[in-house]
Enzyme design. Structure first.
Site, PDB file in Angstrom:
ATOM      1  CE  LYS A  13     -10.870 -32.860  40.605  1.00 27.82           C
ATOM      2  NZ  LYS A  13     -12.334 -32.887  40.925  1.00 27.82           N
ATOM      3  NE  ARG A  88      -9.624 -35.072  46.354  1.00 23.78           N
ATOM      4  CZ  ARG A  88      -9.343 -35.282  44.965  1.00 23.78           C
ATOM      5  NH1 ARG A  88      -9.364 -35.141  44.011  1.00 23.78           N
ATOM      6  NH2 ARG A  88     -11.454 -35.231  44.512  1.00 23.78           N
ATOM      7  NE  ARG A 126     -18.805 -39.141  37.929  1.00 25.70           N
ATOM      8  CZ  ARG A 126     -17.484 -38.243  38.598  1.00 25.70           C
ATOM      9  NH1 ARG A 126     -16.485 -37.987  38.098  1.00 25.70           N
ATOM     10  NH2 ARG A 126     -18.040 -38.508  39.967  1.00 25.70           N
ATOM     11  NE  ARG A 159     -15.539 -41.581  40.721  1.00 20.12           N
ATOM     12  CZ  ARG A 159     -14.716 -40.622  40.784  1.00 20.12           C
ATOM     13  NH1 ARG A 159     -14.176 -40.161  39.479  1.00 20.12           N
ATOM     14  NH2 ARG A 159     -14.788 -40.154  41.104  1.00 20.12           N
ATOM     15  NE  ARG A 170     -16.604 -37.767  45.113  1.00 17.43           N
ATOM     16  CZ  ARG A 170     -17.006 -38.310  44.220  1.00 17.43           C
ATOM     17  NH1 ARG A 170     -17.987 -39.168  43.874  1.00 17.43           N
ATOM     18  NH2 ARG A 170     -16.116 -37.642  43.202  1.00 17.43           N
TER      19      ARG A 170
HETATM   20  P1  AP5 Z   1     -15.621 -35.244  35.720  1.00 13.15           P
HETATM   21  O1  AP5 Z   1     -14.880 -34.502  34.126  1.00 13.15           O
HETATM   22  O2  AP5 Z   1     -15.438 -36.642  35.326  1.00 13.15           O
HETATM   23  O3  AP5 Z   1     -15.136 -34.091  36.693  1.00 13.15           O
HETATM   24  P2  AP5 Z   1     -14.173 -34.581  37.600  1.00 13.15           P
HETATM   25  O4  AP5 Z   1     -13.847 -33.060  38.269  1.00 13.15           O
HETATM   26  O5  AP5 Z   1     -12.741 -34.924  37.136  1.00 13.15           O
HETATM   27  O6  AP5 Z   1     -14.730 -34.655  38.860  1.00 13.15           O
HETATM   28  P3  AP5 Z   1     -14.284 -36.836  39.985  1.00 13.15           P
HETATM   29  O7  AP5 Z   1     -15.494 -36.855  40.289  1.00 13.15           O
HETATM   30  O8  AP5 Z   1     -13.218 -37.326  39.584  1.00 13.15           O
HETATM   31  O9  AP5 Z   1     -13.685 -35.555  40.926  1.00 13.15           O
HETATM   32  P4  AP5 Z   1     -13.420 -36.063  42.420  1.00 13.15           P
HETATM   33  O10 AP5 Z   1     -12.306 -34.742  42.913  1.00 13.15           O
HETATM   34  O11 AP5 Z   1     -14.431 -36.314  43.369  1.00 13.15           O
HETATM   35  O12 AP5 Z   1     -12.298 -37.923  41.706  1.00 13.15           O
HETATM   36  P5  AP5 Z   1     -10.950 -37.946  42.610  1.00 13.15           P
HETATM   37  O13 AP5 Z   1     -10.748 -39.845  41.184  1.00 13.15           O
HETATM   38  O14 AP5 Z   1     -10.234 -37.133  41.582  1.00 13.15           O
HETATM   39  O15 AP5 Z   1     -16.828 -34.609  35.178  1.00 13.15           O
HETATM   40  C1  AP5 Z   1     -18.374 -35.071  35.842  1.00 13.15           C
HETATM   41  C2  AP5 Z   1     -19.665 -34.776  35.388  1.00 13.15           C
HETATM   42  O16 AP5 Z   1     -19.797 -34.314  34.800  1.00 13.15           O
HETATM   43  C3  AP5 Z   1     -19.311 -36.189  33.973  1.00 13.15           C
HETATM   44  O17 AP5 Z   1     -20.688 -37.126  33.991  1.00 13.15           O
HETATM   45  C4  AP5 Z   1     -18.848 -35.780  33.069  1.00 13.15           C
HETATM   46  O18 AP5 Z   1     -19.863 -36.107  31.664  1.00 13.15           O
HETATM   47  C5  AP5 Z   1     -19.727 -34.430  32.921  1.00 13.15           C
HETATM   48  N1  AP5 Z   1     -19.217 -32.701  32.668  1.00 13.15           N
HETATM   49  C6  AP5 Z   1     -17.800 -33.031  32.546  1.00 13.15           C
HETATM   50  N2  AP5 Z   1     -17.910 -31.549  31.676  1.00 13.15           N
HETATM   51  C7  AP5 Z   1     -18.911 -31.057  31.428  1.00 13.15           C
HETATM   52  C8  AP5 Z   1     -19.438 -30.183  31.111  1.00 13.15           C
HETATM   53  N3  AP5 Z   1     -18.550 -28.575  30.732  1.00 13.15           N
HETATM   54  N4  AP5 Z   1     -20.882 -29.877  31.121  1.00 13.15           N
HETATM   55  C9  AP5 Z   1     -21.815 -31.116  31.580  1.00 13.15           C
HETATM   56  N5  AP5 Z   1     -21.141 -32.108  32.648  1.00 13.15           N
HETATM   57  C10 AP5 Z   1     -19.867 -31.807  32.113  1.00 13.15           C
HETATM   58  O19 AP5 Z   1     -11.180 -38.434  43.859  1.00 13.15           O
HETATM   59  C11 AP5 Z   1     -12.464 -39.853  44.022  1.00 13.15           C
HETATM   60  C12 AP5 Z   1     -11.266 -40.495  45.362  1.00 13.15           C
HETATM   61  O20 AP5 Z   1     -10.112 -40.775  45.466  1.00 13.15           O
HETATM   62  C13 AP5 Z   1     -11.707 -39.370  46.569  1.00 13.15           C
HETATM   63  O21 AP5 Z   1     -13.129 -38.732  47.156  1.00 13.15           O
HETATM   64  C14 AP5 Z   1     -10.737 -39.499  47.036  1.00 13.15           C
HETATM   65  O22 AP5 Z   1     -10.656 -40.209  48.274  1.00 13.15           O
HETATM   66  C15 AP5 Z   1      -9.424 -40.288  47.078  1.00 13.15           C
HETATM   67  N6  AP5 Z   1      -8.592 -38.904  46.414  1.00 13.15           N
HETATM   68  C16 AP5 Z   1      -8.062 -38.934  45.040  1.00 13.15           C
HETATM   69  N7  AP5 Z   1      -7.093 -37.654  45.160  1.00 13.15           N
HETATM   70  C17 AP5 Z   1      -7.057 -38.149  46.485  1.00 13.15           C
HETATM   71  C18 AP5 Z   1      -5.953 -37.043  47.322  1.00 13.15           C
HETATM   72  N8  AP5 Z   1      -5.209 -36.238  46.427  1.00 13.15           N
HETATM   73  N9  AP5 Z   1      -5.852 -37.026  48.420  1.00 13.15           N
HETATM   74  C19 AP5 Z   1      -6.180 -37.526  48.956  1.00 13.15           C
HETATM   75  N10 AP5 Z   1      -7.915 -38.397  48.876  1.00 13.15           N
HETATM   76  C20 AP5 Z   1      -7.629 -38.824  47.358  1.00 13.15           C
HETATM   77 MG    MG Z   2     -11.960 -37.224  37.522  1.00 16.02          MG
END
Ligand code: AP5
Ligand code: MG
Ligand code: ZN
Length: 213
Positions: A13, A88, A126, A159, A170
């Site tokens: 994402k 979410r 990552r 991370r 997660r």
């Molecule tokens: P990346 O692009 O980093 O993936 P992502 O979907 O952004 O993954 P996140 O871990 O950021 O998602 P998340 O939803 O758990 O975390 P968030 O920060 O939102 O890609 C992942 C890896 O794959 C990278 O190494 C990348 O290089 C690689 N990659 C990408 N595309 C690729 C491809 N096509 N092929 C191969 N490799 C590829 O949330 C973190 C925490 O915050 C949550 O757990 C929660 O506690 C809190 N939080 C955030 N938002 C909310 C909300 N709305 N409500 C409640 N809690 C929340």
């Molecule tokens: Mg992300």
């Protein structure tokens, strides 16, 4: 254009949202990045969010919804925005729909689809840049110089919530609380399904094609 990015943790994402933000010239708003910034700066919000995030759970809606609604009311959002990691929960999605009742709901909910086994591989490899937010993968998307961010030269890190155990948690939380949003946005006719297992550039191309169709 108002876009939300749906998809499991690690589906790509953030990677795609950054590319889309550059292409369309609209802000990329990641709730995860906002929380991590607050943790780094030691704010009250950061202190509250940290425990939930480290455990792989969700930060409560009370701390999340108003923060996002406030952010999208800023001047730089008049032409649209990309929400990454929000909504979410069904409650968050309903609050967003409510808030946009007058100005018009989002245009697309992009569902970046990647199966769980591929997710685990991505998260374990990552590396992220703590300074500029760039995301890499030690095998798939390596930095040019090992351990150093291509964009800004800072040292990349793993991370805090990318440990194997927390990733499993997660994913479970995702299936239980966030996956139902796919049907919610399908029901509104806004869901766009994208095969997220392809190469980064191909995923991007597919998304752009669907948004511009
Ligand atoms: P990346 O692009 O980093 O993936 P992502 O979907 O952004 O993954 P996140 O871990 O950021 O998602 P998340 O939803 O758990 O975390 P968030 O920060 O939102 O890609 C992942 C890896 O794959 C990278 O190494 C990348 O290089 C690689 N990659 C990408 N595309 C690729 C491809 N096509 N092929 C191969 N490799 C590829 O949330 C973190 C925490 O915050 C949550 O757990 C929660 O506690 C809190 N939080 C955030 N938002 C909310 C909300 N709305 N409500 C409640 N809690 C929340
Ligand atoms: Mg992300
Ligand atoms: Zn950097």
């Amino acid at each position: 254009m108002k876009i939300i990015m749906l998809g499991a943790p690690g589906a790509g994402k953030g990677t795609q949202a950054k590319m889309l933000a550059d292409k369309f010239g609209i802000p990329h708003i990641s709730t995860g990045d906002i929380f991590r910034m607050n943790i780094k700066e030691g704010t009250e919000l950061g202190k509250k969010a940290k425990a939930y995030m480290d455990a792989g759970g969700l930060v409560p809606d009370e701390l999340t919804v108003d923060l996002v609604l406030d952010r999208i009311s800023k001047d730089d959002c008049v032409k649209g925005y990309i929400l990454d990691g929000f909504p979410r929960t069904l409650n968050q999605a309903e609050k967003l729909t409510e808030a946009l009742a007058e100005s018009g709901n989002i245009d697309f909910a992009v569902n970046v689809d990647v199966p769980d086994d591929a997710i685990v591989v991505r998260m374990s490899g990552r590396r992220v840049c703590p300074s500029c937010g760039a995301s890499y993968h030690i095998v798939n998307i390596p930095t040019k110089v090992e351990g150093i961010c291509d964009r800004c030269g800072s040292e990349v890190i793993q991370r805090a919530d990318d440990s194997a155990e927390t990733v499993q948690k997660r994913l479970a939380v995702y299936h239980e609380q966030t996956q139902p949003l796919i049907d919610y946005y399908k029901g509104l006719g806004l869901e766009v399904e994208i095969d997220g297992t392809q190469e980064m550039e191909k995923v991007f191309q597919d998304i752009v094609e669907r948004l511009e169709a």
